[in-house]
Structure formats: structure tokens, C-alpha cells
Write an enzyme that holds these catalytic residues in place. Structure first.
Site, PDB file in Angstrom:
ATOM      1  CB  THR A 130      -0.955   0.043   1.286  1.00  0.00           C
ATOM      2  OG1 THR A 130       0.102  -0.175   2.342  1.00  0.00           O
ATOM      3  CG2 THR A 130      -1.910  -0.970   1.165  1.00  0.00           C
ATOM      4  CG  ASP A 220       9.406  -3.832   1.416  1.00  0.00           C
ATOM      5  OD1 ASP A 220       9.856  -3.901   2.693  1.00  0.00           O
ATOM      6  OD2 ASP A 220       8.317  -3.234   1.274  1.00  0.00           O
ATOM      7  CE  LYS A 263       5.694  -3.672   9.110  1.00  0.00           C
ATOM      8  NZ  LYS A 263       5.456  -2.324   8.815  1.00  0.00           N
ATOM      9  CG  PHE A 454      -5.954   0.313   4.033  1.00  0.00           C
ATOM     10  CD1 PHE A 454      -5.373   0.809   2.955  1.00  0.00           C
ATOM     11  CD2 PHE A 454      -5.292   0.114   5.062  1.00  0.00           C
ATOM     12  CE1 PHE A 454      -3.992   1.248   2.771  1.00  0.00           C
ATOM     13  CE2 PHE A 454      -3.474   0.459   5.269  1.00  0.00           C
ATOM     14  CZ  PHE A 454      -3.111   0.838   4.102  1.00  0.00           C
TER      15      PHE A 454
HETATM   16  N1  F0G Z   1       6.677  -2.504   3.361  1.00  0.00           N
HETATM   17  C1  F0G Z   1       5.936  -3.528   3.517  1.00  0.00           C
HETATM   18  C2  F0G Z   1       6.101  -4.877   3.202  1.00  0.00           C
HETATM   19  C3  F0G Z   1       5.209  -3.346   4.920  1.00  0.00           C
HETATM   20  O1  F0G Z   1       4.553  -4.534   5.481  1.00  0.00           O
HETATM   21  C4  F0G Z   1       5.105  -1.989   5.500  1.00  0.00           C
HETATM   22  C5  F0G Z   1       4.194  -1.964   6.462  1.00  0.00           C
HETATM   23  C6  F0G Z   1       5.949  -1.022   4.970  1.00  0.00           C
HETATM   24  C7  F0G Z   1       6.591  -1.209   3.816  1.00  0.00           C
HETATM   25  C8  F0G Z   1       5.782   0.548   5.613  1.00  0.00           C
HETATM   26  O2  F0G Z   1       6.496   0.439   6.564  1.00  0.00           O
HETATM   27  O3  F0G Z   1       4.502   1.104   8.556  1.00  0.00           O
HETATM   28  O4  F0G Z   1       7.030   1.205   9.008  1.00  0.00           O
HETATM   29  O5  F0G Z   1       5.818   2.723   7.261  1.00  0.00           O
HETATM   30  N2  F0G Z   1       3.255  -2.597   6.859  1.00  0.00           N
HETATM   31  C9  F0G Z   1       2.326  -2.556   7.920  1.00  0.00           C
HETATM   32  C10 F0G Z   1       1.468  -3.716   8.224  1.00  0.00           C
HETATM   33  C11 F0G Z   1       1.828  -1.418   8.137  1.00  0.00           C
HETATM   34  O6  F0G Z   1       0.575  -3.854   8.914  1.00  0.00           O
HETATM   35  O7  F0G Z   1       1.636  -4.673   7.145  1.00  0.00           O
HETATM   36  P1  F0G Z   1       5.974   1.515   8.043  1.00  0.00           P
END
Ligand code: F0G
Length: 463
Positions: A130, A220, A263, A454
């Protein structure tokens, strides 16, 4: 195919030093709470939640070592000692040369997109995420999905559903020309596909193809350790290679990375942009001071950077990653045993319910995943997240909803937070909702924000 058949049962490789008491609620209280939240689990107060599986982002329990690191925070504006610890951890564990700290992953995505993308560019990736996609679009680019078709099929048992379809990429290069592709974005443990890994073989083949065209790969690396663990489990030749070594090999096949450290690296806030190219690094280091903070803190306090440096090392510990992925697998196995439709194989950071199969009588226009997430909350106070048509947003050109093949509810497991007994309670709640699925009707959207809808959209029940 059945993975991990050889696996003995895992146990948490830690003991609990402090606990946070959970709040239980009644059905009436939950009815009122979800109504007030517009049937959007993002808008619930966490104090109204019992077991919180909204996300694995920033929700991990830090270790005593990380907390001790917090006390060693050097809160200098410039050149904090903790920054150099972080830089060394990124170099030692990931092998990237330069690091620009950011407040979290999207800070790194923003800076990278602004530097590398020109209007009209195409950014291929192994499925969208997203925030990543939005930053590409805001910089004038357009995302193109080059993940293998199996990734869009919840029932495919392909062991590496994060793989790139090289044919799709070649076709894109042919159609647009390599000069329209500033980089390729490769996620490890692809979130939107269900936490599915990419294989090292696929990454090596991709590397060869992109090098021939002079296209860099940006990684990523938000969940790279989970991906590495799956490689160790599934990819021939890697059975005896450590997760740490696999992580480093993955990084070595890419030119830079964006990281949401909330994460894998088990901190509550933080991220970075890692680069090997000095020229791009110089631009990033200059841009970070505009949007995040000085290049030696980029939106993080010294103590945050220290906890992150320690978390990076802990994330590739074999006992940790084995139990981490094992717990997710445990919940997935329980749900599958009850006949509940989930994305298979079970991914690294959560179990994803297949809402199209769970609620086959609902069309995507009434938001089946959003509905299902609200129903699970109502049943037990377990909070989950929609990953379907609401998350996919609208096509910026036509204004129509994007209708993704995957219409999912994510049960995301925070790291080191919940026990096996919590997983049992979650599985029982999902089963309860499954048994009364025929009585569930969809939702109507009553408020839609412009960006990343969302997070803040509101809904009401269709009578
Ligand atoms: N890339 C991936 C694969 C992610 O899952 C997320 C964040 C981001 C980038 C952005 O990072 O939130 O630190 O700015 N995922 C969270 C989730 C929000 O719930 O999957 P961020």
C-alpha cells in the site's frame, strides 16, 4: 506438499519478565465499539481489543537487551553513538554500505521514490504494498505487478509464491524500455501475498536479467529474516546454511533497501534506507534532513536506534525465527484442521483468511474482508485487518475500485507477544464465525479518505 514435517515442536525461546494485563469485553460493549469505529478495525481503540492481531508492525515485545539499550540512548542531535551502532549492524548483518535512518518504512520509501522516480516511470514489483505503491505514484510513477500468477491464487501450494515471473518483467522492459524503469522493487516475505517468500534461485535469475539492462534492484527488506527462514526450510542446498547467512546473501543480490524496522527487527518505531551507490546515498542523506531529521537520526531517538541495532541481531537468531514462524504455522494448522479457507502455504507473519471462500455469497462490492474482520472482532474481541478491495484502493486513472484476486483477512502475529493458548482462542473464534457465516451480510462504505483509504474509511451494515 507438507513443509516442516521433520520439525519438532517449538517453544518460545524466552521467559516472561513482565506482563501487560488484557481487557475482556462483553458482546454489547463490542457491538458499541465496532459501530463507533465504522466497522473498521483500524478505528477501534486498543483498549476495546482483547487479542490484537491487527499487525505485526511496531507491536513486538522487545527483549531485556533491547530495553537495556534504550537506557544507553545518546540523545545528541548530531553524530549520536547509537547511530554508529545501527550503521554497523546494517553493514554486518545486511551488507549494505550506507544507511539513512528514517522514522519508519514509508519515510524511506518516500525519499527513495522522490530521488529515483521520474513522471511516467514504471516500477515493477513482486506484488504491491500500500504505502510503497502510493509513494511511487506520488512521485509520478506507476507500479507494475510482476509476481508469479500462483501468488494470486490462495490455494496454490507453490513454495515460493513471492517469486518474480521473469517473462512478465521482460515483456515490460520490451514495451516501455529499460530507461523507463528506474528500479525494481523486490519484497521479501511478500506481505500482500500472505507473507510468501522469494527463492534465492529466482532472485539470482532476476539479478542476471536486470544487470543486463542496467536496472537496479531495491529490496523491501521489512521481513527478510522470515523469508530467509523459509529458504532454509524449502530451497534445495540451503538446509544447512544459517538464516543469518541467507539474509546476507539475499541482500547481496540487491542494490539497496527500504526497511520498516517495526517488523523483523522488533522495535516499536524505526526504519531506514540502505544503499550501496554513493551518489544516491548523497542525495538521500540530503533529502532526509528535509522530511525526517538529520542524517544521523532521521526521525528516531538515539535510544530507538540502539534498540534497533540490537533487534537486527536478535531477528536472525535461529531459535527466535524458528519459534516465530512456528507460532504462525501453529495457528494456520489449527484453522486448516477446522476446514477454514486460508492462504496456503502459511506465511511468515500471519495467517490470511480467504474471505471469498469464507463468505462466498458476498461480492467484492460489499467488502467481504472488511465484513469478516468486523465479525471476528464482534465474536471475541480479536482484532484483525482487511487486505482486500478496500486496501487495494482505486485506479488513479479511472477512479474505479481495484478488485484484487486476493480478498483476505490477515491475522497478524506480533513477535514474542502472545502464547500458544492465545492462538487456540483465536482459532476457536474464527471457527465460531465460520459456523454462522450464512447469516453475515456485507457492508456499505459511508466515508472514503483520498489516500490509503483502508486506514480511515467508515462503513455501515447492509440490512
Ligand atoms: N513495506 C512492507 C512490506 C510493509 O509491510 C510495510 C508496513 C511497509 C513497507 C511500510 O512500513 O509501516 O514502517 O511505514 N506494513 C504494516 C503492516 C503497516 O501492517 O503490514 P511502515
Amino acid at each position: 506438499m507438507s513443509y516442516q514435517q521433520h520439525r519438532r515442536s517449538w517453544a518460545e525461546p524466552y521467559k516472561i519478565k513482565m506482563v501487560e494485563l488484557l481487557k475482556m469485553s462483553t458482546l454489547e460493549e463490542r457491538e458499541a465499539a465496532i459501530d463507533k469505529a465504522g466497522h473498521n478495525t483500524f478505528l477501534l481503540k486498543s483498549s476495546d481489543v482483547y487479542i490484537d492481531l491487527l499487525t505485526d508492525s511496531g507491536t513486538s515485545a522487545m527483549s531485556d537487551q533491547q530495553w537495556a539499550g534504550m537506557m544507553r540512548g545518546d540523545e545528541s542531535y548530531a553524530g549520536s553513538e547509537n547511530f554508529y551502532h545501527l550503521e554497523k549492524a546494517v553493514q554486518d548483518f545486511y551488507g549494505y554500505k550506507y544507511v539513512v535512518p528514517t522514522h519508519q518504512g514509508r519515510g524511506a520509501e518516500h525519499i527513495l521514490s522522490r530521488i529515483l522516480i521520474k513522471p511516467g516511470d514504471i516500477i515493477p514489483g513482486n506484488m504491491y504494498f500500500t504505502t510503497t505503491k502510493l509513494h511511487q505514484e506520488l512521485a509520478g510513477g506507476q507500479f507494475a505487478d510482476i509476481i508469479i500468477d500462483e501468488a494470486h491464487d490462495p490455494e496454490s501450494e507453490h513454495p515460493f509464491k513471492g517469486n518474480v515471473d521473469l517473462g512478465k518483467l521482460e515483456a515490460l522492459i520490451k514495451r516501455h524500455g529499460a530507461d523507463k524503469i528506474p528500479y525494481i522493487c523486490i519484497a521479501t516475505a511478500v506481505n500482500m501475498a500472505g507473507g510468501q517468500p522469494i527463492s534465492l534461485q529466482n532472485l539470482k535469475e532476476l539479478r542476471e536479467l536486470t544487470q543486463n539492462h542496467g536496472i537496479p534492484i531495491i529490496h523491501d527488506m521489512t521481513r527478510v529474516a522470515e523469508n530467509a527462514y523459509f529458504i532454509r526450510e524449502r530451497e534445495p542446498g540451503y538446509e544447512n546454511v544459517s538464516t543469518a547467512a541467507i539474509v546476507k546473501e539475499i541482500c547481496s543480490l540487491t542494490d539497496g533497501a527500504t526497511m520498516s524496522a517495526k517488523k523483523d527487527a522488533m522495535v516499536n518505531i524505526g526504519g531506514f534506507l540502505a544503499l550501496n551507490d554513493e551518489e544516491v546515498f548523497d542525495k538521500a542523506r540530503n533529502m532526509v534532513v528535509i522530511y525526517e531529521g538529520l542524517h544521523t537520526y532521521g526521525g528516531m531517538a538515539g535510544r530507538d536506534m540502539e534498540a534497533l541495532a540490537i533487534g537486527i541481531a536478535e531477528s536472525v537468531d535461529e531459535n527466535h525465527i524458528h519459534a516465530r514462524v512456528g507460532q504462525v504455522q501453529y495457528l494456520g494448522d489449527k484453522l486448516m484442521a477446522k476446514g477454514i479457507p486460508v492462504v496456503r502455504p502459511i506465511g511468515g507473519h500471519g495467517v490470511f483468511l480467504d474471505a471469498k471462500k469464507f463468505l462466498p455469497h458476498l461480492s467484492q462490492d460489499v467488502f467481504p474482508s472488511q465484513t469478516l474482520a468486523a465479525e471476528i472482532y464482534l465474536d471475541s474481541g480479536v482484532r484483525t485487518m482487511e487486505r482486500g478491495v478496500v486496501s487495494a484502493g482505486r485506479n488513479p486513472d479511472t477512479g474505479e475500485h481495484n478488485y484484487p484476486n486476493l480478498e483476505l483477512v490477515r491475522l497478524t502475529i506480533p513477535r514474542r507477544v502472545y502464547t500458544q493458548a492465545h492462538m487456540d482462542v483465536v482459532a476457536e473464534s474464527v471457527e465460531e464465525v465460520y459456523l454462522k457465516r450464512d447469516k453475515i451480510h456485507g457492508l456499505r462504505m459511508t466515508y472514503e479518505p483520498k489516500y490509503l483509504r483502508f486506514f480511515q474509511a467508515r462503513f455501515e451494515r447492509i440490512a
